[in-house]
Scaffold this active site. Structure first.
Site, PDB file in Angstrom:
ATOM      1  N   GLY A  60      26.966  34.793  21.465  1.00 35.19           N
ATOM      2  CA  GLY A  60      26.913  35.505  20.198  1.00 35.19           C
ATOM      3  C   GLY A  60      27.846  36.691  20.239  1.00 35.19           C
ATOM      4  CD  GLN A  65      28.658  42.641  20.830  1.00 35.22           C
ATOM      5  OE1 GLN A  65      28.360  41.622  20.191  1.00 35.22           O
ATOM      6  NE2 GLN A  65      28.523  42.731  22.131  1.00 35.22           N
ATOM      7  CB  CYS A 110      25.017  43.199  25.904  1.00 33.74           C
ATOM      8  SG  CYS A 110      25.812  43.637  24.342  1.00 33.74           S
ATOM      9  CG  LEU A 111      30.001  39.362  25.348  1.00 32.99           C
ATOM     10  CD1 LEU A 111      30.648  38.699  24.145  1.00 32.99           C
ATOM     11  CD2 LEU A 111      30.570  38.823  26.651  1.00 32.99           C
ATOM     12  CG  HIS A 153      21.519  40.174  21.812  1.00 32.68           C
ATOM     13  ND1 HIS A 153      21.244  40.597  23.090  1.00 32.68           N
ATOM     14  CD2 HIS A 153      22.815  40.540  21.578  1.00 32.68           C
ATOM     15  CE1 HIS A 153      22.320  41.211  23.595  1.00 32.68           C
ATOM     16  NE2 HIS A 153      23.273  41.189  22.692  1.00 32.68           N
ATOM     17  CD  GLU A 154      24.747  38.336  18.993  1.00 32.69           C
ATOM     18  OE1 GLU A 154      24.524  37.874  20.121  1.00 32.69           O
ATOM     19  OE2 GLU A 154      25.465  39.342  18.829  1.00 32.69           O
ATOM     20  CG  HIS A 157      25.010  44.065  18.981  1.00 33.21           C
ATOM     21  ND1 HIS A 157      25.182  45.113  19.835  1.00 33.21           N
ATOM     22  CD2 HIS A 157      24.966  42.954  19.752  1.00 33.21           C
ATOM     23  CE1 HIS A 157      25.240  44.671  21.085  1.00 33.21           C
ATOM     24  NE2 HIS A 157      25.104  43.360  21.063  1.00 33.21           N
TER      25      HIS A 157
HETATM   26  O1  LIG Z   1      25.965  40.588  21.230  1.00 37.26           O
HETATM   27  C1  LIG Z   1      26.292  39.421  21.906  1.00 37.26           C
HETATM   28  N1  LIG Z   1      26.526  39.599  23.270  1.00 37.26           N
HETATM   29  O2  LIG Z   1      26.604  40.816  23.752  1.00 37.26           O
HETATM   30  C2  LIG Z   1      26.630  38.428  24.116  1.00 37.26           C
HETATM   31  C3  LIG Z   1      25.299  38.074  24.770  1.00 37.26           C
HETATM   32  C4  LIG Z   1      24.351  37.409  23.825  1.00 37.26           C
HETATM   33  C5  LIG Z   1      22.960  37.244  24.345  1.00 37.26           C
HETATM   34  C6  LIG Z   1      22.672  37.165  25.705  1.00 37.26           C
HETATM   35  C7  LIG Z   1      21.343  37.018  26.116  1.00 37.26           C
HETATM   36  C8  LIG Z   1      20.321  36.938  25.167  1.00 37.26           C
HETATM   37  C9  LIG Z   1      20.632  37.016  23.822  1.00 37.26           C
HETATM   38  C10 LIG Z   1      21.941  37.164  23.418  1.00 37.26           C
HETATM   39 NI    NI Z   2      25.277  41.991  22.710  1.00 39.70          NI
END
Ligand SMILES: OCN(O)CCCc1ccccc1
Ligand code: NI
Length: 184
Positions: A60, A65, A110-111, A153-154, A157
């Site tokens: 995601g 971001q 998270c990225l 999660h998205e 953000h």
């Molecule tokens: O915002 C997206 N991102 O940072 C990438 C990771 C996405 C994510 C990873 C673990 C559980 C839910 C969502």
């Molecule tokens: Ni994230």
């Protein structure tokens, strides 16, 4: 194409802002941003491209971001039944949710976070999300399991919330009896 250098990291104020609603129908510019976000996820999940361009794989991505404070998210994943969730959403919002909570037993990452933050992130087990697609059409998604976790999660953000904000400070691996663990 979006590269890791384009992804802002924690500490950047944009990650703590409430992102702006997108005007509908979306402009060409907004559609292009969403396409680039979806393309990043695809590239990051391709073994050759992710190695060639040093991309961290992601399921995601939210516009803040990439330093764009607009309410747009992209998701690209497959659930354990093989159902594909490839979406670029505009102005997504949760319109209903379960009382029950779920969490990934492996925790979340998270990225925008270059460190491991151990602990359970409790989220709604089931959510109904209303959003618009890049053509400006309204769509409704009923999600559970890993997709429900990723979309939440998205969405966080877009409201300046990081996954570790949800982790219990006293006991990071606390989970209520009736919460549903998800192994992935
Ligand atoms: O915002 C997206 N991102 O940072 C990438 C990771 C996405 C994510 C990873 C673990 C559980 C839910 C969502
Ligand atoms: Ni994230």
């Amino acid at each position: 194409m979006i590269l890791m250098k384009d992804i802002v990291r924690e500490g950047h104020e944009v990650l703590r802002e409430v992102a702006q609603e997108v005007q509908l129908p979306p402009s060409q510019e907004d559609i292009e941003i969403l396409n680039r976000m979806e393309e990043y996820l695809k590239n990051s999940q391709d073994d050759d491209l992710s190695e060639k361009y040093n991309l961290r794989p992601g399921v995601g991505l939210a516009a803040p971001q990439i330093n764009i404070s607009k309410r747009m998210i992209a998701v690209r994943l497959e659930d354990d039944n093989g159902k594909e969730y490839h979406y670029g959403l505009i102005n997504p919002k949760i319109i209903s949710h379960s009382v029950e909570k779920s969490y990934l037993t492996a925790g979340e990452g998270c990225l925008s976070v270059d460190r491991n933050v151990p602990g359970y992130v409790l989220r709604y087990s089931r959510v109904t999300i209303k959003a618009f697609d890049k053509h400006g059409s309204e769509i409704k998604l009923r999600l559970r399991g890993l997709p429900a976790i990723v979309f939440q999660h998205e969405l966080d953000h877009l409201n300046g919330i990081m996954f570790y904000d949800h982790i219990n400070k006293q006991d990071p691996f606390y989970a209520p009896e009736d919460a549903m663990p998800i192994d992935r």
